[in-house]
Design a protein around this motif. Structure first.
Motif, PDB file in Angstrom:
ATOM      1  N   SER A 202       0.823  -1.200   0.000  1.00 40.23           N
ATOM      2  CA  SER A 202       0.000   0.000   0.000  1.00 40.23           C
ATOM      3  C   SER A 202       0.863   1.259   0.000  1.00 40.23           C
ATOM      4  CB  SER A 202      -0.917  -0.006   1.228  1.00 40.23           C
ATOM      5  OG  SER A 202      -1.688   1.167   1.287  1.00 40.23           O
ATOM      6  N   SER A 203       1.876   1.282   0.835  1.00 37.45           N
ATOM      7  CA  SER A 203       2.758   2.444   0.900  1.00 37.45           C
ATOM      8  C   SER A 203       3.505   2.650  -0.415  1.00 37.45           C
ATOM      9  CB  SER A 203       3.752   2.277   2.055  1.00 37.45           C
ATOM     10  OG  SER A 203       4.652   3.359   2.115  1.00 37.45           O
ATOM     11  N   ALA A 204       4.016   1.552  -0.989  1.00 36.94           N
ATOM     12  CA  ALA A 204       4.744   1.647  -2.252  1.00 36.94           C
ATOM     13  C   ALA A 204       3.829   2.108  -3.378  1.00 36.94           C
ATOM     14  CB  ALA A 204       5.365   0.294  -2.598  1.00 36.94           C
ATOM     15  N   PHE A 205       2.596   1.593  -3.390  1.00 35.25           N
ATOM     16  CA  PHE A 205       1.625   1.977  -4.422  1.00 35.25           C
ATOM     17  C   PHE A 205       1.319   3.469  -4.330  1.00 35.25           C
ATOM     18  CE2 PHE A 205      -2.714   2.837  -5.722  1.00 35.25           C
ATOM     19  CZ  PHE A 205      -2.845   2.165  -6.920  1.00 35.25           C
ATOM     20  N   GLN A 206       1.069   3.947  -3.120  1.00 34.51           N
ATOM     21  CA  GLN A 206       0.752   5.353  -2.940  1.00 34.51           C
ATOM     22  C   GLN A 206       1.903   6.245  -3.415  1.00 34.51           C
ATOM     23  OE1 GLN A 206      -0.406   5.985   1.147  1.00 34.51           O
ATOM     24  NE2 GLN A 206      -1.832   4.268   1.102  1.00 34.51           N
ATOM     25  N   ASP A 207       3.117   5.884  -3.073  1.00 34.92           N
ATOM     26  CA  ASP A 207       4.273   6.674  -3.492  1.00 34.92           C
ATOM     27  C   ASP A 207       4.421   6.680  -5.010  1.00 34.92           C
ATOM     28  OD1 ASP A 207       4.820   7.197  -0.851  1.00 34.92           O
ATOM     29  OD2 ASP A 207       6.425   5.717  -0.677  1.00 34.92           O
ATOM     30  N   ALA A 208       4.324   5.482  -5.608  1.00 34.68           N
ATOM     31  CA  ALA A 208       4.558   5.359  -7.047  1.00 34.68           C
ATOM     32  C   ALA A 208       3.441   6.025  -7.857  1.00 34.68           C
ATOM     33  CB  ALA A 208       4.684   3.890  -7.437  1.00 34.68           C
ATOM     34  N   MET A 209       2.189   5.830  -7.450  1.00 34.05           N
ATOM     35  CA  MET A 209       1.070   6.425  -8.175  1.00 34.05           C
ATOM     36  C   MET A 209       1.061   7.949  -8.038  1.00 34.05           C
ATOM     37  SD  MET A 209      -1.050   4.676 -10.035  1.00 34.05           S
ATOM     38  CE  MET A 209      -1.374   2.961 -10.466  1.00 34.05           C
ATOM     39  N   SER A 210       1.338   8.435  -6.839  1.00 36.68           N
ATOM     40  CA  SER A 210       1.371   9.881  -6.635  1.00 36.68           C
ATOM     41  C   SER A 210       2.465  10.520  -7.483  1.00 36.68           C
ATOM     42  CB  SER A 210       1.601  10.195  -5.152  1.00 36.68           C
ATOM     43  OG  SER A 210       0.519   9.722  -4.367  1.00 36.68           O
ATOM     44  N   LYS A 211       3.615   9.873  -7.543  1.00 31.90           N
ATOM     45  CA  LYS A 211       4.718  10.371  -8.369  1.00 31.90           C
ATOM     46  C   LYS A 211       4.338  10.366  -9.851  1.00 31.90           C
ATOM     47  CE  LYS A 211       8.238   7.698  -8.991  1.00 31.90           C
ATOM     48  NZ  LYS A 211       9.461   6.883  -8.744  1.00 31.90           N
ATOM     49  N   ALA A 212       3.648   9.311 -10.284  1.00 37.90           N
ATOM     50  CA  ALA A 212       3.254   9.215 -11.692  1.00 37.90           C
ATOM     51  C   ALA A 212       2.284  10.334 -12.065  1.00 37.90           C
ATOM     52  CB  ALA A 212       2.629   7.850 -11.966  1.00 37.90           C
ATOM     53  N   VAL A 213       1.311  10.611 -11.184  1.00 39.73           N
ATOM     54  CA  VAL A 213       0.348  11.674 -11.467  1.00 39.73           C
ATOM     55  C   VAL A 213       1.043  13.032 -11.481  1.00 39.73           C
ATOM     56  CG1 VAL A 213      -1.651  12.915 -10.547  1.00 39.73           C
ATOM     57  CG2 VAL A 213      -1.667  10.413 -10.627  1.00 39.73           C
ATOM     58  N   THR A 214       1.922  13.259 -10.522  1.00 40.44           N
ATOM     59  CA  THR A 214       2.628  14.546 -10.430  1.00 40.44           C
ATOM     60  C   THR A 214       3.550  14.774 -11.615  1.00 40.44           C
ATOM     61  OG1 THR A 214       2.550  14.509  -8.013  1.00 40.44           O
ATOM     62  CG2 THR A 214       4.211  15.932  -9.030  1.00 40.44           C
ATOM     63  N   ASN A 215       4.272  13.730 -12.011  1.00 39.75           N
ATOM     64  CA  ASN A 215       5.278  13.863 -13.068  1.00 39.75           C
ATOM     65  C   ASN A 215       4.740  13.583 -14.459  1.00 39.75           C
ATOM     66  OD1 ASN A 215       7.088  14.404 -11.025  1.00 39.75           O
ATOM     67  ND2 ASN A 215       7.878  12.313 -10.933  1.00 39.75           N
ATOM     68  N   GLY A 216       3.512  13.092 -14.542  1.00 36.97           N
ATOM     69  CA  GLY A 216       2.953  12.769 -15.849  1.00 36.97           C
ATOM     70  C   GLY A 216       3.540  11.527 -16.475  1.00 36.97           C
ATOM     71  N   THR A 217       4.072  10.617 -15.669  1.00 38.85           N
ATOM     72  CA  THR A 217       4.611   9.358 -16.173  1.00 38.85           C
ATOM     73  C   THR A 217       3.516   8.294 -16.176  1.00 38.85           C
ATOM     74  OG1 THR A 217       5.381   8.821 -13.932  1.00 38.85           O
ATOM     75  CG2 THR A 217       6.950   9.894 -15.415  1.00 38.85           C
ATOM     76  N   PRO A 218       3.697   7.198 -16.909  1.00 36.25           N
ATOM     77  CA  PRO A 218       2.634   6.192 -17.045  1.00 36.25           C
ATOM     78  C   PRO A 218       2.241   5.555 -15.709  1.00 36.25           C
ATOM     79  CG  PRO A 218       4.265   5.918 -18.775  1.00 36.25           C
ATOM     80  CD  PRO A 218       4.838   6.911 -17.805  1.00 36.25           C
ATOM     81  N   LEU A 219       0.933   5.456 -15.493  1.00 39.83           N
ATOM     82  CA  LEU A 219       0.430   4.799 -14.287  1.00 39.83           C
ATOM     83  C   LEU A 219       0.827   3.327 -14.261  1.00 39.83           C
ATOM     84  CD1 LEU A 219      -3.199   6.289 -14.104  1.00 39.83           C
ATOM     85  CD2 LEU A 219      -1.126   7.127 -12.982  1.00 39.83           C
TER      86      LEU A 219
END
Length: 435
Positions: free
Chosen positions: A393-410
């Motif tokens: 859960s923690s890893a998912f939140q970090d990775a997804m939040s970064k993807a949305v912020t940076n515009g990288t693929p979900l």
């Protein structure tokens, strides 16, 4: 990508570990054995329904009294339980979310209570009971159920001429119509931190992030189904058809109250949460089945829901198990749940809802509880959760939040999450082989 994880321990060794964890405390569990007054059980839980349920138990069980401690939400509570168990000061009984129960078993927190709940499975739908049963042993009694549904602002849908979508394809088309009809409104939110919500949608599409056969685990967060779900939301985010931001912030709550966020695909508990932040919009909302990935396939997954577990630290395991059984299956407990807007896990409790008023958010929806019952019957019966859901859960939140912020693929966030999960399993004693 698919990785196979093989536990270092053999099946027989794991069975011995679980047997040791299931023995409970040294007390014999009976009130009569105390002789000097009632037994007191410590109970860790959270949510508005818990105190009324405990009060009802205490009023009818003078020999076994329960002391409730608010342990915070699911993730916080699970972490505290592990720490308390290691320090030998854990409570006798606790609420554990379904998806973290495997981790609580591995950590030696949840006891095997099979001998105390023989025959109780008949009082629950198979998809619910399977959430607490592993390798033929039972580690808790289901208390509430949270299958995913669509809670939507019916008044705004009607105003904008939006039909309630029954498939995710229709949902995307409706998202376009909402933006065209009101450029300040969105049909829903893509919240990057919602691990449980995304997991449920991926499971609905056929994903299984953890699976185990014998001693061999498979970890697969970026399978075809999960990637397809990520790509679906990627398209909506890229076209500005959904609001990509966290839920339940002051800003989000304001938009909800202004009628600018029109729906929330989430567990059945969503009505209570939304009422808490948008009470003035009560009567505008309704609930419908979750849109389907494939038309005609009505299966949905759980998002939330919890069980009452007896801990391995319990001084009176029999009394603790009886309390867990009562909390999950008695009419008195179910009545207290319903009054607070919680959907009972037991079939009898769900029957009681049919005689109850709808949630305060949608008092006009007379068929609310019947729709909820139908959805519950369509829940996916077997979903495996791994031993490190909190890490995932923690890893998912970090990775997804970064993807949305940076515009990288979900979809890349899923691979990142899997890498963290597997690395953690390696670190804690699992052998990982990549295929």
């Amino acid at each position: 990508m698919r990785k196979t994880v093989t536990a270092v321990a053999t099946a027989s060794a794991l069975a011995l570990v679980l047997a040791a964890c299931s023995s409970g405390g040294d007390g014999d569990g009976g009130a009569a054995a105390e002789g000097d007054g009632p037994i007191t059980l410590d109970y860790w839980a959270w949510g508005t329904a818990q105190q009324p349920m405990v009060d009802a138990w205490n009023a009818s069980h003078p020999d076994v009294q329960v002391k409730l401690t608010d342990a915070g939400g699911g993730t916080d509570s699970s972490a505290k339980l592990v720490t308390a168990t290691r320090a030998e000061n854990a409570p006798d009984v606790a609420i554990v979310e379904y998806n973290t129960l495997p981790a609580m078993i591995v950590a030696g927190v949840a006891a095997d209570i099979s001998q105390h709940v023989d025959g109780l499975d008949a009082e629950f739908a198979p998809g619910v009971w399977n959430q607490v049963t592993f390798d033929g042993a039972t580690y808790g009694v289901p208390q509430d159920a949270g299958p995913q549904a669509l809670t939507y602002n019916q008044a705004r849908f009607d105003e904008l001429g939006i039909a309630v979508p029954t498939t995710w394809e229709e949902f995307a088309a409706a998202a376009e119509k909402v933006r065209e009809a009101d450029p300040e409104a969105y049909i829903t939110t893509f919240a990057p931190a919602e691990f449980g919500g995304f997991a449920g949608l991926a499971q609905q599409a056929g994903a299984e992030w953890w699976s185990v056969e014998g001693d061999a685990w498979s970890v697969n967060f970026d399978d075809e189904s999960s990637v397809a779900v990520a790509d679906y939301w990627q398209d909506l985010v890229d076209r500005d058809l959904v609001l990509a931001e966290p839920l339940l912030t002051p800003e989000w709550n304001a938009k909800l109250n202004e009628g600018k966020i029109l729906s929330w695909p989430a567990g059945l508990w969503a009505a209570g949460v939304l009422y808490g932040v948008a009470e003035d919009s009560a009567g505008d909302w309704a609930m419908a089945p979750l849109p389907q990935w494939e038309e005609g396939d009505s299966a949905v997954a759980f998002q939330g829901g919890s069980a009452v577990v007896v801990t391995t630290s319990a001084e009176h395991p029999e009394a603790a198990a009886e309390f867990a059984r009562w909390m999950g299956s008695s009419d008195e407990a179910a009545a207290a749940q319903i009054e607070q807007g919680q959907y009972p896990a037991s079939l009898a409790g769900q029957e009681l809802t049919l005689e109850s008023d709808p949630p305060l958010l949608m008092p006009q929806q007379d068929d609310y509880w019947q729709v909820a019952a139908d959805i519950t019957q369509d829940t996916i019966p077997e979903i495996s959760w791994g031993p490190n859901v909190n890490v995932a859960s923690s890893a998912f939140q970090d990775a997804m939040s970064k993807a949305v912020t940076n515009g990288t693929p979900l979809r890349d966030a899923l691979t990142e999450t899997e890498d963290v999960v597997v690395a953690d399993m390696e670190k804690t004693g699992f052998e990982v082989t990549q295929k």
